[in-house]
Design an enzyme around this catalytic site. Structure first.
Site, PDB file in Angstrom:
ATOM      1  N   ASP A  60     -13.938   8.420   6.693  1.00 47.06           N
ATOM      2  CA  ASP A  60     -14.266   8.405   8.054  1.00 47.06           C
ATOM      3  C   ASP A  60     -15.230   9.414   8.467  1.00 47.06           C
ATOM      4  O   ASP A  60     -16.140   8.919   9.324  1.00 47.06           O
ATOM      5  CB  ASP A  60     -13.211   8.221   8.783  1.00 47.06           C
ATOM      6  CG  ASP A  60     -12.378   6.828   8.751  1.00 47.06           C
ATOM      7  OD1 ASP A  60     -13.281   5.622   8.114  1.00 47.06           O
ATOM      8  OD2 ASP A  60     -11.539   6.579   9.059  1.00 47.06           O
TER       9      ASP A  60
ATOM     10  N   ALA B  22      -0.343   5.495   4.183  1.00 45.20           N
ATOM     11  CA  ALA B  22       0.289   5.521   5.408  1.00 45.20           C
ATOM     12  C   ALA B  22      -0.682   5.027   6.533  1.00 45.20           C
ATOM     13  O   ALA B  22      -0.293   4.552   7.416  1.00 45.20           O
ATOM     14  CB  ALA B  22       1.274   6.677   5.716  1.00 45.20           C
ATOM     15  N   HIS B  23      -2.138   5.372   6.374  1.00 47.68           N
ATOM     16  CA  HIS B  23      -3.176   5.504   7.336  1.00 47.68           C
ATOM     17  C   HIS B  23      -3.318   3.833   7.425  1.00 47.68           C
ATOM     18  O   HIS B  23      -3.522   3.053   8.565  1.00 47.68           O
ATOM     19  CB  HIS B  23      -4.314   6.345   6.899  1.00 47.68           C
ATOM     20  CG  HIS B  23      -4.067   7.517   7.075  1.00 47.68           C
ATOM     21  ND1 HIS B  23      -4.055   8.412   8.109  1.00 47.68           N
ATOM     22  CD2 HIS B  23      -3.796   8.550   5.820  1.00 47.68           C
ATOM     23  CE1 HIS B  23      -3.859   9.503   8.001  1.00 47.68           C
ATOM     24  NE2 HIS B  23      -3.880   9.930   6.539  1.00 47.68           N
TER      25      HIS B  23
ATOM     26  N   THR C 214       0.742  -1.191  -0.007  1.00 48.44           N
ATOM     27  CA  THR C 214      -0.150   0.017  -0.002  1.00 48.44           C
ATOM     28  C   THR C 214       0.955   1.380   0.043  1.00 48.44           C
ATOM     29  O   THR C 214       2.004   1.116   0.633  1.00 48.44           O
ATOM     30  CB  THR C 214      -0.630   0.199   1.158  1.00 48.44           C
ATOM     31  OG1 THR C 214      -1.919   1.156   1.281  1.00 48.44           O
ATOM     32  CG2 THR C 214      -0.062   0.152   2.412  1.00 48.44           C
ATOM     33  N   ASN C 215       0.550   2.328  -0.680  1.00 49.05           N
ATOM     34  CA  ASN C 215       0.967   3.496  -0.348  1.00 49.05           C
ATOM     35  C   ASN C 215       0.464   4.495   0.427  1.00 49.05           C
ATOM     36  O   ASN C 215       0.542   5.750   0.536  1.00 49.05           O
ATOM     37  CB  ASN C 215       1.115   4.220  -1.909  1.00 49.05           C
ATOM     38  CG  ASN C 215       1.986   3.436  -2.855  1.00 49.05           C
ATOM     39  OD1 ASN C 215       3.199   3.609  -2.469  1.00 49.05           O
ATOM     40  ND2 ASN C 215       1.756   3.312  -3.861  1.00 49.05           N
TER      41      ASN C 215
ATOM     42  N   ASP D 109      -7.788  -3.595  -1.210  1.00 46.89           N
ATOM     43  CA  ASP D 109      -8.633  -2.539  -1.877  1.00 46.89           C
ATOM     44  C   ASP D 109      -9.861  -2.292  -1.188  1.00 46.89           C
ATOM     45  O   ASP D 109     -10.694  -3.321  -0.692  1.00 46.89           O
ATOM     46  CB  ASP D 109      -9.001  -2.854  -3.376  1.00 46.89           C
ATOM     47  CG  ASP D 109      -9.067  -1.552  -4.287  1.00 46.89           C
ATOM     48  OD1 ASP D 109      -7.978  -0.611  -3.962  1.00 46.89           O
ATOM     49  OD2 ASP D 109      -9.818  -1.358  -5.049  1.00 46.89           O
TER      50      ASP D 109
HETATM   51  P1  ITT Z   1      -3.455   1.901  -1.816  1.00 48.62           P
HETATM   52  O1  ITT Z   1      -4.160   1.516  -3.141  1.00 48.62           O
HETATM   53  O2  ITT Z   1      -2.126   2.320  -1.872  1.00 48.62           O
HETATM   54  O3  ITT Z   1      -3.683   0.650  -0.765  1.00 48.62           O
HETATM   55  P2  ITT Z   1      -5.451   4.019  -1.619  1.00 48.62           P
HETATM   56  O4  ITT Z   1      -5.644   5.214  -0.564  1.00 48.62           O
HETATM   57  O5  ITT Z   1      -5.624   4.306  -2.826  1.00 48.62           O
HETATM   58  O6  ITT Z   1      -4.265   3.237  -1.085  1.00 48.62           O
HETATM   59  P3  ITT Z   1      -7.794   2.302  -1.792  1.00 48.62           P
HETATM   60  O7  ITT Z   1      -7.825   2.286  -3.245  1.00 48.62           O
HETATM   61  O8  ITT Z   1      -8.039   1.086  -1.250  1.00 48.62           O
HETATM   62  O9  ITT Z   1      -6.708   2.875  -1.127  1.00 48.62           O
HETATM   63  O10 ITT Z   1      -9.152   3.026  -1.188  1.00 48.62           O
HETATM   64  C1  ITT Z   1      -9.822   3.851  -1.749  1.00 48.62           C
HETATM   65  C2  ITT Z   1     -10.246   5.033  -1.007  1.00 48.62           C
HETATM   66  O11 ITT Z   1     -11.378   4.718  -0.156  1.00 48.62           O
HETATM   67  C3  ITT Z   1      -9.224   5.803  -0.068  1.00 48.62           C
HETATM   68  O12 ITT Z   1      -8.458   6.696  -0.795  1.00 48.62           O
HETATM   69  C4  ITT Z   1     -10.199   6.442   1.105  1.00 48.62           C
HETATM   70  O13 ITT Z   1     -10.561   7.743   0.389  1.00 48.62           O
HETATM   71  C5  ITT Z   1     -11.265   5.521   0.779  1.00 48.62           C
HETATM   72  N1  ITT Z   1     -11.037   4.756   2.092  1.00 48.62           N
HETATM   73  C6  ITT Z   1     -10.399   3.295   2.090  1.00 48.62           C
HETATM   74  N2  ITT Z   1     -10.412   2.738   3.255  1.00 48.62           N
HETATM   75  C7  ITT Z   1     -11.092   3.683   4.075  1.00 48.62           C
HETATM   76  C8  ITT Z   1     -11.103   3.687   5.538  1.00 48.62           C
HETATM   77  O14 ITT Z   1     -10.846   2.812   6.551  1.00 48.62           O
HETATM   78  N3  ITT Z   1     -11.878   4.753   6.039  1.00 48.62           N
HETATM   79  C9  ITT Z   1     -12.326   5.973   5.234  1.00 48.62           C
HETATM   80  N4  ITT Z   1     -12.191   5.803   3.954  1.00 48.62           N
HETATM   81  C10 ITT Z   1     -11.619   4.984   3.264  1.00 48.62           C
END
Ligand code: ITT
Length: 193
Positions: free
Chosen positions: A153, A12-13, A9-10, A70
């Protein structure tokens, strides 16, 4: 000895969340730890496809056991949008504030506010892929509340709570969230292998 897995993953959260949930069972390596600074492609049109694309990328380039998640926010009254496009809902910038504003605007007149976060984890261990899913159901509230967490969130209130994930904070979120549930399924699998 603890198993070592790269978390592809990129975000950090997400890395922090996963270390908090899984850290005592598995040694989690970040992309930085393996000197990977690539922008890993995510071009599939499903969460399952994107999770697999990210984990396969690491396996094919580094030959290491790894996993990727994802996640999408699926809103009932928008036929499941933003879903797999959650990160880029308001444009390419991965801008959470803009994404939330767009979602609140699209839902301005909507009374059905049901939504769910869905996470798919793709694990590649010894060259074989396994997937795990986690879902949390809830509601999209009308304005942002709370400071913790990330992404959507501040506007997502999980069922059974009167506060958003951003108000509940990471300790509670990490016990009940989509990602926590998918990780629980991953852990159960890892404990048997
Ligand atoms: P990676 O693909 O590098 O893991 P990303 O930020 O692109 O990181 P995703 O494609 O899985 O991650 O997530 C899509 C979006 O969904 C992410 O940018 C957040 O805006 C939202 N998201 C994912 N998990 C979340 C969470 O636990 N709480 C709130 N929003 C979340």
């Amino acid at each position: 000895m603890k198993k070592k897995l790269v978390f592809a993953t990129n975000n950090a959260h997400k890395l922090e969340e996963l270390k908090a949930i899984l850290g005592d069972k598995v040694d989690i390596l970040s992309l930085k730890d393996i000197d990977c600074y690539a922008d890993i492609p995510e071009t599939a049109d499903t969460l399952e496809g994107n999770a697999r694309q990210k984990s396969l990328y690491i396996y094919e380039h580094y030959g290491l056991d790894c996993f990727a998640d994802d996640t999408g926010l699926e809103v009932d009254c928008l036929d499941g949008a933003p879903g797999v496009y959650s990160a880029r809902y308001a444009g390419d910038g991965h801008d959470s504030k803009a994404n939330m504003e767009k979602l609140l605007y699209e839902m301005k007149e909507k009374t059905n506010r049901k939504a769910r976060f869905r996470t798919v984890i793709s694990l590649i261990e010894k060259g074989e892929e396994h997937q795990f899913e986690g879902i949390v159901n809830g509601q999209i509230i009308k304005e942002k509340k709370g400071e913790a967490g990330f992404g959507y969130d501040p506007i997502f209130q999980p069922d059974g709570y009167a506060e958003t994930f951003a108000e509940l904070g990471n300790d509670i979120k990490n016990k009940i969230s989509h990602r926590a549930r998918a990780v629980a399924a991953l852990c159960e699998y890892l404990s048997k292998t």
